[in-house]
Enzyme design. Structure first.
Site, short mmCIF file in Angstrom:
data_model
loop_
_atom_site.label_atom_id
_atom_site.label_comp_id
_atom_site.label_asym_id
_atom_site.label_seq_id
_atom_site.Cartn_x
_atom_site.Cartn_y
_atom_site.Cartn_z
N HIS A 156 0.84 -1.22 0.00
CA HIS A 156 0.00 0.00 0.00
C HIS A 156 0.86 1.26 0.00
O HIS A 156 0.42 2.31 0.47
CB HIS A 156 -0.95 0.05 1.20
CG HIS A 156 -1.71 -1.22 1.42
ND1 HIS A 156 -2.96 -1.45 0.91
CD2 HIS A 156 -1.37 -2.35 2.09
CE1 HIS A 156 -3.39 -2.65 1.28
NE2 HIS A 156 -2.43 -3.23 1.98
N SER A 277 15.97 21.25 -16.09
CA SER A 277 14.79 22.06 -16.39
C SER A 277 15.23 23.32 -17.11
O SER A 277 16.35 23.78 -16.93
CB SER A 277 14.08 22.39 -15.08
OG SER A 277 13.40 23.61 -15.18
N LYS A 283 16.94 21.31 -10.89
CA LYS A 283 16.23 20.08 -11.25
C LYS A 283 17.09 19.03 -11.93
O LYS A 283 17.99 19.32 -12.69
CB LYS A 283 15.06 20.42 -12.19
CG LYS A 283 13.88 21.12 -11.54
CD LYS A 283 13.23 20.34 -10.42
CE LYS A 283 12.36 19.22 -10.93
NZ LYS A 283 11.20 19.68 -11.66
N GLU A 290 10.10 8.26 -16.96
CA GLU A 290 8.75 8.80 -17.20
C GLU A 290 8.27 8.46 -18.60
O GLU A 290 7.11 8.10 -18.81
CB GLU A 290 8.75 10.32 -17.01
CG GLU A 290 8.98 10.75 -15.58
CD GLU A 290 9.22 12.24 -15.49
OE1 GLU A 290 8.25 13.01 -15.57
OE2 GLU A 290 10.38 12.64 -15.36
#
Ligand code: ARG
Length: 460
Positions: A156, A277, A283, A290
């Site tokens: 979970h 970024s 970043k 992704e």
């Protein structure tokens, strides 16, 4: 351009309709398979004296030179042709005249295209299986490095029990091994030759389908000609296997993305597989993971597209089936691209063991072991479970952890608690004691690593 079938028609095909109908811009990928298939067909026609053997030789030689010229770039595709089959036949006839027109005896584009796709997929799946084995090898290397590195295991997405990073990684190796088995299984069913089914009903010529199939390394022939030309199960099966594979890569990607976040910081991805970024200087984004997660939807879409295309089709061939190729080609390209970045991303990823360990220290992930401690001293598990639950609640209230709670506080709940409990619930003990087969102990992970190594070596 005048169509090959022009005899029957009074008018030429409309230009827009012609473009709509054409598939050469994507089926040109199969030129090698188309030529190889045609060579075997010509050889069979010659051997069976359906065409003169010298004509078969002339055709085979010319096909060989067409292949060479396409490989070298001397010959380029004519996108005015309807498809790759028509293009090759046209060039053949341009080069050797009327003899070239004999090639399409006892064959139809319907069985020809079915043959070409099977051969194409056979070649491509070998590459994908190889790439998957490389990914398993990369995972295996990392699992060896981190076989004793403790991290929290989750259910979970809540900290559940301590495990090792090696154990967690090996779970993916087993998924990928099943993916390979699924692809191999689909490939075995696919490796049956449809050529000789002709348009749909077979042929009146004395062909030898088995000879032709053997020349092309097939394991057998389709025994029903209608099935031979209308079956695309093998595309659907492969795309199902690819979808499951992508689902695995996507789950792995999701974990990589979480682990690379500041909230977890369990891993550091190599700079070569992350991006920055355009505005936020700090970043470092896990774009590769992704994108793999994102492209999973695309592969599912390809599967759905073909299933939907096929579902209402009467036997035998229907032009709808031309839609099979873009779907399966896209799946293959996507899977290959994803594996191309995923494997080096995994190979270069570094764990941050101290962060994993710190996370494992919180969340009471040794509570099961504390209950087991009481159970082993004679208390029924359910009673032990209840007591430990109360102790956890106490720790939360006191803002402490099980490892730091004094013994007298423990003994207020049960006389069975003794000094040795602290050793029993240390993270190291929790991991070391999980010796059941498939469990997280170092020995068990070593067994998994040995099993997977034997698999990669081809020993099992
Ligand atoms: N380009 C077609 C396909 O991909 C080849 C088969 C065409 N057959 C036909 N009867 N029109 O399916």
């Amino acid at each position: 351009m005048a169509k090959m079938w022009a005899g029957r028609f009074a008018k030429e095909l409309d230009k827009t309709a012609d473009d709509f109908n054409s598939s050469i811009h994507f089926d040109c990928k199969m030129f090698r398979q188309d030529i190889r298939g045609s060579m075997a067909h010509a050889a069979m026609l010659g051997a069976q004296k359906i065409i003169p053997p010298e004509d078969a030789d002339t055709i085979i030689e010319a096909l060989g030179s067409i292949l060479e010229d396409l490989e070298s770039g001397k010959l380029t595709f004519d996108y005015d042709c309807e498809d790759i089959h028509m293009f090759i036949e046209q060039v053949l006839t341009e080069r050797i005249g009327d003899v070239g027109k004999k090639l399409h005896t006892a064959r139809s584009r319907n069985d020809q295209v079915a043959l070409d796709i099977r051969m194409y997929l056979r070649d491509e799946t070998s590459d994908i299986i190889e790439a998957l084995k490389n990914l398993i090898a990369a995972i295996l290397d990392q699992a060896k490095t981190y076989k004793a590195t403790i991290m929290p295991g989750y259910t979970h997405l809540q900290r559940a029990q301590p495990i090792t990073f090696g154990h967690h990684l090996m779970a993916y190796a087993y998924m990928l091994r099943r993916d390979i088995a699924r692809i191999e299984d689909a490939r075995a069913r696919m490796n049956i030759s449809p050529i000789g089914s002709c348009a749909l009903a077979g042929t009146t010529y004395p062909t030898d389908r088995r000879m032709e199939a053997a020349k092309l390394d097939f394991d057998g022939i389709c025994l029903n000609s209608l099935d031979g030309v209308s079956d695309r199960d093998f595309c659907v099966e492969l795309m199902s296997a690819f979808s499951i594979l992508m689902m695995h890569l996507s789950r792995f990607s999701e974990e990589i993305i979480l682990w690379a976040s500041w909230e977890f910081k369990f891993i550091e991805l190599d700079d070569s597989y992350t991006t920055g970024s355009s505005i936020m200087p700090q970043k470092k984004n896990p774009d590769m993971a992704e994108l793999v997660r994102g492209k999973t939807g695309r592969v599912y879409g390809d599967l759905m597209a073909l299933l939907t295309t096929l579902k209402g089709l009467p036997l035998a061939y229907n032009k709808d089936m031309q839609e099979d190729k873009e779907a399966i080609f896209d799946s293959i390209e996507t899977v290959k691209m994803c594996l191309g970045v995923f494997t080096p991303m995994i190979a270069t990823m570094k764990a941050i063991p101290e962060n994993m360990y710190r996370a494992a220290q919180g969340g009471f992930i040794n509570a099961t072991d504390l209950a087991d401690y009481l159970t082993k001293k004679g208390m029924p598990f359910r009673a032990a479970y209840k007591i430990v639950g109360q102790i956890v609640a106490l720790c939360i209230e006191k803002r402490t952890v099980l490892d730091a709670l004094p013994l007298d506080e423990y003994r207020a709940y049960s006389e069975l608690f003794e000094e040795d409990l602290y050793n029993e619930i240390s993270l190291e003990t929790c991991v070391a004691k999980r010796i059941s087969e498939g469990g997280t102990s170092v020995e068990s992970v070593e067994t998994q690593i040995a099993d997977m190594t034997a698999y990669l070596k081809g020993n099992i």
